[in-house]
Design a protein around this motif. Structure first.
Motif, mmCIF file in Angstrom:
data_model
loop_
_atom_site.group_PDB
_atom_site.id
_atom_site.type_symbol
_atom_site.label_atom_id
_atom_site.label_comp_id
_atom_site.label_asym_id
_atom_site.label_seq_id
_atom_site.Cartn_x
_atom_site.Cartn_y
_atom_site.Cartn_z
ATOM 1 N N PHE A 152 43.500 3.390 13.055
ATOM 2 C CA PHE A 152 43.565 3.924 14.405
ATOM 3 C C PHE A 152 44.477 5.135 14.474
ATOM 4 N N ALA B 83 33.825 12.239 21.096
ATOM 5 C CA ALA B 83 33.819 10.890 20.520
ATOM 6 C C ALA B 83 35.200 10.422 20.071
ATOM 7 N N GLU C 64 39.732 10.614 29.456
ATOM 8 C CA GLU C 64 38.648 10.143 30.310
ATOM 9 C C GLU C 64 37.866 11.268 30.968
ATOM 10 N N LYS D 38 42.238 8.187 24.486
ATOM 11 C CA LYS D 38 42.060 7.732 25.865
ATOM 12 C C LYS D 38 41.831 8.854 26.877
ATOM 13 N N MET E 79 38.041 10.592 23.169
ATOM 14 C CA MET E 79 37.807 9.564 24.188
ATOM 15 C C MET E 79 38.133 8.173 23.671
ATOM 16 N N SER E 80 37.782 7.892 22.422
ATOM 17 C CA SER E 80 38.011 6.538 21.902
ATOM 18 C C SER E 80 39.441 6.328 21.427
ATOM 19 N N LYS E 81 40.026 7.304 20.753
ATOM 20 C CA LYS E 81 41.355 7.103 20.167
ATOM 21 C C LYS E 81 42.497 7.610 21.030
#
Length: 172
Positions: free
Chosen positions: A28, A123, A132, A130, A126-128
């Motif tokens: 992560f 991608a 928005e 945050k 947004m996923s790692k």
């Protein structure tokens, strides 16, 4: 089962959990994005520097305002341990794809003099990280962790560089 065997089994489970947690944290923790010159840059591994990610897109109407804020911040922190990257969330392989050449033109038009990284469709950010909404600013501290919530959205009537500067100053 004896108490000693139960304790041994518990220690084994705790050890396995620790290894899995460490692996998950490592996976992560890395946020690697491709620059327009083809290099992969891990924005969370900048060796004791504060990193500001300017997350945007070439098609976004607020990109000019975002570029102006970015240029103000880049000038202000030019002599400090702060690194800036523009993260383009433009599609790379879809019907509405934007080429690296088009992103270079966008950067030149908006006087963006910082490295441009690609994150097709947002991608990774947004996923790692945050994020928005686009446009956003993400600040990463000297240890490679996200510092607070992303500064999302831009109000054309408000100088977003002020709260971003305050956040950066706390980390220096």
């Amino acid at each position: 089962m004896s108490f000693a065997k139960k304790m041994k089994r518990l220690k084994l489970y705790i050890g396995m959990l620790g290894v899995m947690t460490a692996l998950a944290a490592t996976a992560f923790g890395q946020v690697s994005l491709r620059s327009l010159d083809g290099r992969n840059i891990d924005v969370t591994a900048q060796n004791g520097k504060v990193v500001v990610l300017v997350v945007g897109a070439s098609w976004l109407p607020l990109s000019e305002k975002q570029a102006a804020i970015t240029n103000t911040l880049v000038k202000k922190y030019a002599s400090k341990a702060v690194v800036f990257y523009f993260v383009a969330t433009d599609a790379e392989a879809a019907r509405n794809a934007v080429s690296d050449a088009a992103l270079r033109q966008f950067a030149a038009k908006n006087k963006i003099a910082i490295p441009v990284l690609r994150d097709p469709d947002g991608a990774v950010v947004m996923s790692k990280l945050k994020v928005e909404q686009v446009p956003s600013f993400v600040i990463i501290d000297k240890t490679g962790s996200v510092a607070g919530e992303p500064f999302g959205g831009l109000d054309p009537k408000f100088d977003t560089s002020i709260p971003i500067s305050k956040a950066i100053d706390k980390l220096l």
